[in-house]
Motif scaffolding. Structure first.
Motif, PDB file in Angstrom:
ATOM      1  N   VAL A  24       0.825  -1.205   0.000  1.00  0.00           N
ATOM      2  CA  VAL A  24       0.000   0.000   0.000  1.00  0.00           C
ATOM      3  C   VAL A  24       0.861   1.258   0.000  1.00  0.00           C
ATOM      4  CG1 VAL A  24      -1.669   1.339   1.351  1.00  0.00           C
ATOM      5  CG2 VAL A  24      -1.961  -1.139   1.114  1.00  0.00           C
ATOM      6  N   LEU A  25       1.950   1.217   0.778  1.00  0.00           N
ATOM      7  CA  LEU A  25       2.811   2.393   0.951  1.00  0.00           C
ATOM      8  C   LEU A  25       3.907   2.492  -0.112  1.00  0.00           C
ATOM      9  CD1 LEU A  25       3.205   2.083   4.826  1.00  0.00           C
ATOM     10  CD2 LEU A  25       1.960   3.894   3.627  1.00  0.00           C
ATOM     11  N   HIS A  26       4.018   1.447  -0.962  1.00  0.00           N
ATOM     12  CA  HIS A  26       5.057   1.407  -1.997  1.00  0.00           C
ATOM     13  C   HIS A  26       6.453   1.487  -1.374  1.00  0.00           C
ATOM     14  CE1 HIS A  26       1.827   1.856  -4.908  1.00  0.00           C
ATOM     15  NE2 HIS A  26       1.424   2.960  -4.293  1.00  0.00           N
ATOM     16  N   LEU A  27       6.634   0.686  -0.321  1.00  0.00           N
ATOM     17  CA  LEU A  27       7.918   0.574   0.357  1.00  0.00           C
ATOM     18  C   LEU A  27       8.348  -0.886   0.354  1.00  0.00           C
ATOM     19  CD1 LEU A  27       7.264   2.748   3.554  1.00  0.00           C
ATOM     20  CD2 LEU A  27       8.612   3.432   1.566  1.00  0.00           C
ATOM     21  N   SER A  28       9.625  -1.108   0.566  1.00  0.00           N
ATOM     22  CA  SER A  28      10.087  -2.478   0.763  1.00  0.00           C
ATOM     23  C   SER A  28       9.766  -2.902   2.190  1.00  0.00           C
ATOM     24  CB  SER A  28      11.591  -2.577   0.511  1.00  0.00           C
ATOM     25  OG  SER A  28      12.310  -1.876   1.519  1.00  0.00           O
ATOM     26  N   GLN A  29       9.603  -4.210   2.384  1.00  0.00           N
ATOM     27  CA  GLN A  29       9.295  -4.699   3.731  1.00  0.00           C
ATOM     28  C   GLN A  29      10.398  -4.380   4.728  1.00  0.00           C
ATOM     29  OE1 GLN A  29       7.581  -8.677   4.084  1.00  0.00           O
ATOM     30  NE2 GLN A  29       6.982  -8.631   1.913  1.00  0.00           N
ATOM     31  N   PRO A  30      11.684  -4.557   4.387  1.00  0.00           N
ATOM     32  CA  PRO A  30      12.750  -4.216   5.350  1.00  0.00           C
ATOM     33  C   PRO A  30      12.725  -2.742   5.756  1.00  0.00           C
ATOM     34  CG  PRO A  30      13.616  -5.611   3.607  1.00  0.00           C
ATOM     35  CD  PRO A  30      12.235  -5.210   3.181  1.00  0.00           C
ATOM     36  N   THR A  31      12.457  -1.883   4.769  1.00  0.00           N
ATOM     37  CA  THR A  31      12.413  -0.448   5.088  1.00  0.00           C
ATOM     38  C   THR A  31      11.278  -0.138   6.053  1.00  0.00           C
ATOM     39  OG1 THR A  31      13.343   0.171   2.937  1.00  0.00           O
ATOM     40  CG2 THR A  31      12.098   1.869   4.116  1.00  0.00           C
ATOM     41  N   LEU A  32      10.115  -0.696   5.784  1.00  0.00           N
ATOM     42  CA  LEU A  32       8.961  -0.453   6.647  1.00  0.00           C
ATOM     43  C   LEU A  32       9.196  -1.026   8.040  1.00  0.00           C
ATOM     44  CD1 LEU A  32       6.135   0.608   7.074  1.00  0.00           C
ATOM     45  CD2 LEU A  32       5.222  -1.483   6.037  1.00  0.00           C
ATOM     46  N   SER A  33       9.753  -2.235   8.126  1.00  0.00           N
ATOM     47  CA  SER A  33      10.034  -2.852   9.427  1.00  0.00           C
ATOM     48  C   SER A  33      10.991  -1.996  10.247  1.00  0.00           C
ATOM     49  CB  SER A  33      10.620  -4.256   9.232  1.00  0.00           C
ATOM     50  OG  SER A  33       9.673  -5.119   8.647  1.00  0.00           O
ATOM     51  N   LYS A  34      12.006  -1.460   9.586  1.00  0.00           N
ATOM     52  CA  LYS A  34      12.974  -0.612  10.298  1.00  0.00           C
ATOM     53  C   LYS A  34      12.316   0.669  10.804  1.00  0.00           C
ATOM     54  CE  LYS A  34      17.505   1.563   9.926  1.00  0.00           C
ATOM     55  NZ  LYS A  34      17.063   2.793  10.596  1.00  0.00           N
ATOM     56  N   GLN A  35      11.453   1.262   9.998  1.00  0.00           N
ATOM     57  CA  GLN A  35      10.766   2.484  10.425  1.00  0.00           C
ATOM     58  C   GLN A  35       9.918   2.221  11.670  1.00  0.00           C
ATOM     59  OE1 GLN A  35      11.101   5.488   9.300  1.00  0.00           O
ATOM     60  NE2 GLN A  35      11.925   5.366   7.232  1.00  0.00           N
ATOM     61  N   LEU A  36       9.261   1.070  11.704  1.00  0.00           N
ATOM     62  CA  LEU A  36       8.416   0.738  12.849  1.00  0.00           C
ATOM     63  C   LEU A  36       9.256   0.470  14.096  1.00  0.00           C
ATOM     64  CD1 LEU A  36       5.789  -1.562  11.108  1.00  0.00           C
ATOM     65  CD2 LEU A  36       5.504   0.819  11.790  1.00  0.00           C
ATOM     66  N   LYS A  37      10.366  -0.241  13.937  1.00  0.00           N
ATOM     67  CA  LYS A  37      11.247  -0.500  15.079  1.00  0.00           C
ATOM     68  C   LYS A  37      11.825   0.796  15.617  1.00  0.00           C
ATOM     69  CE  LYS A  37      12.537  -5.229  13.812  1.00  0.00           C
ATOM     70  NZ  LYS A  37      13.635  -6.137  13.359  1.00  0.00           N
ATOM     71  N   ASP A  38      12.195   1.706  14.703  1.00  0.00           N
ATOM     72  CA  ASP A  38      12.713   3.016  15.135  1.00  0.00           C
ATOM     73  C   ASP A  38      11.645   3.798  15.898  1.00  0.00           C
ATOM     74  OD1 ASP A  38      15.109   2.420  13.957  1.00  0.00           O
ATOM     75  OD2 ASP A  38      14.774   3.666  12.158  1.00  0.00           O
ATOM     76  N   LEU A  39      10.383   3.684  15.448  1.00  0.00           N
ATOM     77  CA  LEU A  39       9.287   4.374  16.135  1.00  0.00           C
ATOM     78  C   LEU A  39       9.109   3.817  17.541  1.00  0.00           C
ATOM     79  CD1 LEU A  39       6.916   6.365  16.138  1.00  0.00           C
ATOM     80  CD2 LEU A  39       5.505   4.576  15.087  1.00  0.00           C
ATOM     81  N   GLU A  40       9.139   2.495  17.671  1.00  0.00           N
ATOM     82  CA  GLU A  40       9.018   1.878  18.998  1.00  0.00           C
ATOM     83  C   GLU A  40      10.166   2.296  19.902  1.00  0.00           C
ATOM     84  OE1 GLU A  40       6.568  -2.275  18.435  1.00  0.00           O
ATOM     85  OE2 GLU A  40       8.658  -2.260  17.739  1.00  0.00           O
ATOM     86  N   SER A  41      11.383   2.378  19.344  1.00  0.00           N
ATOM     87  CA  SER A  41      12.543   2.808  20.130  1.00  0.00           C
ATOM     88  C   SER A  41      12.402   4.260  20.567  1.00  0.00           C
ATOM     89  CB  SER A  41      13.827   2.630  19.304  1.00  0.00           C
ATOM     90  OG  SER A  41      14.055   1.277  18.999  1.00  0.00           O
ATOM     91  N   GLU A  42      11.904   5.100  19.648  1.00  0.00           N
ATOM     92  CA  GLU A  42      11.715   6.519  19.972  1.00  0.00           C
ATOM     93  C   GLU A  42      10.712   6.706  21.101  1.00  0.00           C
ATOM     94  OE1 GLU A  42       9.870  10.581  17.917  1.00  0.00           O
ATOM     95  OE2 GLU A  42      10.275   8.809  16.686  1.00  0.00           O
ATOM     96  N   LEU A  43       9.613   5.933  21.057  1.00  0.00           N
ATOM     97  CA  LEU A  43       8.566   6.069  22.063  1.00  0.00           C
ATOM     98  C   LEU A  43       8.852   5.259  23.323  1.00  0.00           C
ATOM     99  CD1 LEU A  43       5.435   5.852  19.711  1.00  0.00           C
ATOM    100  CD2 LEU A  43       6.498   7.910  20.659  1.00  0.00           C
ATOM    101  N   GLY A  44       9.710   4.276  23.216  1.00  0.00           N
ATOM    102  CA  GLY A  44      10.041   3.452  24.374  1.00  0.00           C
ATOM    103  C   GLY A  44       8.955   2.468  24.750  1.00  0.00           C
TER     104      GLY A  44
END
Length: 295
Positions: A24-44
């Motif tokens: 849907v977002l026209h992204l690769s799965q690794p890129t999207l997974s990394k963005q989500l992990k970074d978000l979780e790290s940012e929010l703790g």
């Protein structure tokens, strides 16, 4: 927190898998997974529980999903309103309780839409407390609220019409043959009442007793679902007139005796900076009611 990443999170929450969301977002799965992990790290916090087939939200994830939708909606509305400054355009967001007084708002909106076709409207239905909360959060421009309601923190215009309290009963209810109903008679039956605290106090004053002394079997926020319970039971719902089409639903509205009449008001934040669309709505409202807003 990046708005772009927040949109990624909401897409994954909707699609329930990384692979579908990435498409849907026209992204690769690794890129999207990394963005989500970074978000979780940012929010703790952990936002997802990753299963074999699909992703589910944690409690923190559910909270971010709810607030995230509100944030993106606010960003979209703000962007639309700011990028259309050369013409009267943008969105007018209005929250309202259930009242026939909204007919005046409908007339104003329809007139504005004819004059300014780029205007759109977003409607929210809820209790006065919910409407005020959304105004405070910047999610609504205006709120249509029914007295009694605390208005000290808002500017407001009183509308030139009133609402009338009474009771909604089924056609075969013992009270259905009456043209009015007094407190002594009504106290003999099981009642559904509004859940708003100020309204409860107003009704208590009309009855001349604490509601705890009455047979209150439940509360409601909006009347429609309560009317279905009224239709299939011996319960009576205390409400204002004109919300439910009684003739089509096998119901009857009976006004209070003595009458209980309440005012309706349009409120907005003090010092609110409006979009061009909301500004012309405010001007049309004050012209229609021939009132200067009360501070």
């Amino acid at each position: 927190m990046d708005i772009r990443v927040l949109n990624y999170f909401l897409t994954v929450a909707q699609e329930k898998t990384i692979s579908k969301a990435a498409e849907v977002l026209h992204l690769s799965q690794p890129t999207l997974s990394k963005q989500l992990k970074d978000l979780e790290s940012e929010l703790g916090v952990q936002l997802f529980t990753r299963g074999n087939r699909e992703i589910t939200l944690t409690t923190d994830g559910i909270y971010l999903q709810k607030r995230g939708r509100e944030i993106l909606s606010l960003v979209e509305t703000t962007t639309t309103n700011l990028t259309h400054k050369t013409v009267v355009s943008g969105s007018i967001s209005i929250g309202s309780g259930e009242t026939q007084a909204f007919q005046l708002i409908a007339v104003i909106i329809n007139d504005l839409r004819q004059r300014y076709p780029d205007i759109s409207v977003q409607l929210f239905s809820g209790s006065a407390d919910e409407v005020k909360e959304r105004i405070d959060q910047g999610l609504l421009d205006f709120g249509l609220v029914i007295d009694p309601v605390e208005k000290q923190r808002y500017e407001y215009v009183r509308l030139p019409m009133s609402d009338h309290w009474g009771v909604l009963v089924a056609d075969d209810h013992p009270l259905a043959s009456q043209s009015t109903v007094d407190a002594t008679t009504l106290a003999q039956y099981p009642l559904l009442i509004s859940g708003q605290s100020l309204v409860r106090q107003q009704i208590s004053n009309w009855f001349g007793t604490n509601l705890d002394q009455l047979d209150v079997v439940g509360t409601y926020t909006l009347l429609y679902n309560a009317s279905l319970l009224v239709k299939t039971s011996n319960n009576a719902a205390l409400c204002i007139d004109g919300i439910i089409n009684t003739k089509e639903n096998g119901l009857k509205f009976i006004p209070f005796n003595p009458p209980l009449t309440v005012n309706t008001n349009i409120i907005w934040k003090k010092g609110q900076v409006f979009s061009s669309a909301s500004q012309v709505f405010k001007e049309a409202l004050t012209n229609q009611t021939n009132q200067t807003p009360t501070h």
